[in-house]
Design an enzyme around this catalytic site. Structure first.
Site, PDB file in Angstrom:
ATOM      1  N   HIS A 116       0.832  -1.209   0.000  1.00  0.00           N
ATOM      2  CA  HIS A 116       0.000   0.000   0.000  1.00  0.00           C
ATOM      3  C   HIS A 116       0.866   1.258   0.000  1.00  0.00           C
ATOM      4  CE1 HIS A 116      -3.641  -2.295   0.647  1.00  0.00           C
ATOM      5  NE2 HIS A 116      -4.333  -1.186   0.525  1.00  0.00           N
ATOM      6  N   LYS A 154     -10.472  -7.687   7.672  1.00  0.00           N
ATOM      7  CA  LYS A 154     -11.225  -7.947   8.901  1.00  0.00           C
ATOM      8  C   LYS A 154     -11.011  -6.770   9.837  1.00  0.00           C
ATOM      9  CE  LYS A 154      -7.516 -10.482  11.218  1.00  0.00           C
ATOM     10  NZ  LYS A 154      -7.081  -9.906  12.482  1.00  0.00           N
TER      11      LYS A 154
END
Lengths: 280, 185
Positions: free
Chosen positions: B37, B102
């Protein structure tokens, strides 16, 4: 004096790294079935079923139950009548981790420097805790720790006046704040007393105890039970989607502390709470 | 009732997904975690091309275990999503439409999801051996030096997911827990 060769230590650590990642503990499996009966959330029940099925696949195919195969935390209880021969003990332990993580197809999740962040590519170094105990054997416990749950752990230096109510409040706050992040249902290790670092160590050590075994001191056994009930009233549920099954067990370890302090550490673990041990 | 969805996500599909929906996903998705990222956002800031076309795509926050002989992937469950929050709005602005992970997301991410019409799904944390069974192909796309954190293109079949945050910003962690609490009153 009994001699133990370092190669035996390497071999044992290697096997324990793999076993801990492939085979879910019987105590956890039993809790899954126990909570599945009590769980009232339909999705919660389904998730417990998925986790049971996942553990069966991992076991049958010898594959890690979770992709985060953790940082290897190794507890060495060394008998004072043991003489370790053939090399450096710490190197032998790390070699076992290296072989276990490479040959066992486990993920290499360790970076050499916390800021520079370059992967060591063999999951070493391990976190090693040594203790010297009576006897002529070595007990080795390998507890791979994933960081989804480790990141949700907290330590606080409470005031003596905060007492048991302060401890409860801090444990509940920590679990509530963690919410869905550590993959509930979780197991909670609590260390109370000692010093700053001792409390954290106790919390980690508490996670090695089976979730169906309570603290030997009836006062703390009762506190474990109360905390488990309170946590499961939070309603977080499996994966955080709501339900009864937020926590499978609370294990507390305590130690003497200073007149001025009440250190409390809460080490959160995911449902897998991996640890395997061997005596050599 | 499980909804079946495919990638790339269409606007129609996104608007139809509601927090709490169980879905089965089939199609190509891309893996990326913290380190990947960081690199993607650095490329965007420098105005350079991304290593894959992100438009309408889904990123899965996963760092799988090594694949055994003959298998496309090792165990492959989701990692905790909040660590990607600082980078996510930039990717959503670039056309990313879905994320699988999650745990909780930041307010900034939810606001950006509403603005850019995107969906956040949860895979079952810890069910990594089971999830691996849904992955049929895996191809390295970029950043091999990152090992488990490299960007991979996965082909998944019937990957079971739950819509946690929809494009309206509804959050199933909050809704589900509230529904449970109401049910036991």
């Amino acid at each position: 004096m009994r001699e133990i060769h370092v190669s035996k230590i390497t071999e044992t650590v290697k096997q324990l790294c793999m076993d801990a990642n492939y085979y879910l503990g019987e105590d956890i499996k039993n809790k899954f079935y126990e909570f599945k009966e009590k769980e009232t959330s339909k999705l919660g029940k389904e998730i417990l079923d998925i986790l049971i099925k996942n553990s069966e696949i991992a076991e049958n195919e010898k594959m890690p139950m979770c992709q985060d195969t953790g940082m290897a935390v190794v507890f060495m209880e060394i008998g004072q009548d043991v003489h370790i021969v053939g090399g450096n003990l710490e190197d032998a332990i790390n070699e076992g981790v290296r072989q276990g993580y490479i040959e066992g197809y486990l993920r290499k999740s360790v970076v050499k420097d916390p800021l520079d962040r370059v992967n060591t590519k063999d999951n070493t170094p391990a976190i090693i805790h040594y203790s010297i105990v009576p006897g002529d054997k070595i007990k080795i416990t390998v507890a791979p720790k994933g960081f989804g749950s480790e990141n949700m752990s907290r330590l606080k230096m409470l005031k003596p006046a905060d007492g048991v109510e302060g401890v409860k409040k801090f444990v509940l706050e920590t679990v509530k704040e963690a919410g869905p992040n550590p993959c509930p249902p979780i197991v909670v290790g609590v260390g109370i007393g000692g010093t700053f670092e001792k409390a954290a160590f106790l919390a980690k050590k508490a996670l090695l105890r089976s979730v169906d075994e309570e603290n030997k001191n009836p006062y703390y056994a009762q506190l474990e039970k109360e905390l488990l009930e309170e946590i499961n009233k939070l309603g977080i549920g499996p994966q955080g989607f709501g339900g009864l099954t937020t926590c499978l067990g609370v294990n507390i370890e305590v130690y003497a502390t200073h007149i001025a302090g009440l250190p409390v550490a809460v080490n959160i673990n995911c449902h897998a709470t991996r640890h395997k041990e061997a005596v050599i | 009732m499980q909804k079946r969805i495919t990638t790339p996500l269409t606007n129609e599909c996104i608007e139809d997904l509601k927090a709490g929906d169980s879905v089965l996903l089939t199609g190509y998705i891309y893996t990326a975690r913290d380190a990947a990222h960081k690199r993607l956002v650095e490329l965007i800031e420098k105005g350079e091309e991304l290593p894959f076309d992100i438009n309408g795509q889904i990123i899965y926050y996963v760092g799988p275990t090594p694949a055994k002989e003959g298998m496309p992937i090792g165990s492959a469950g989701p990692t905790t999503s909040y660590r990607m929050d600082p980078y996510t709005p930039t990717l959503l602005e670039k056309g990313l439409k879905g994320m699988i992970g999650k745990g909780k997301r930041s307010l900034e991410v939810v606001e950006s999801m509403k603005k850019n019409r995107a969906v956040y799904f949860a895979a079952i944390g810890g069910a990594a051996a089971l999830t691996a069974k849904c992955v049929k192909e895996s191809e390295l796309v970029a950043y091999e030096d990152l090992g488990a954190e490299a960007i991979r293109k996965l082909y998944v079949e019937d990957l079971p997911l739950i819509v946690v945050i929809d494009a309206e910003g509804n959050n199933y962690y909050e809704i589900g827990q509230q529904e449970y609490k109401n049910s036991i009153k």
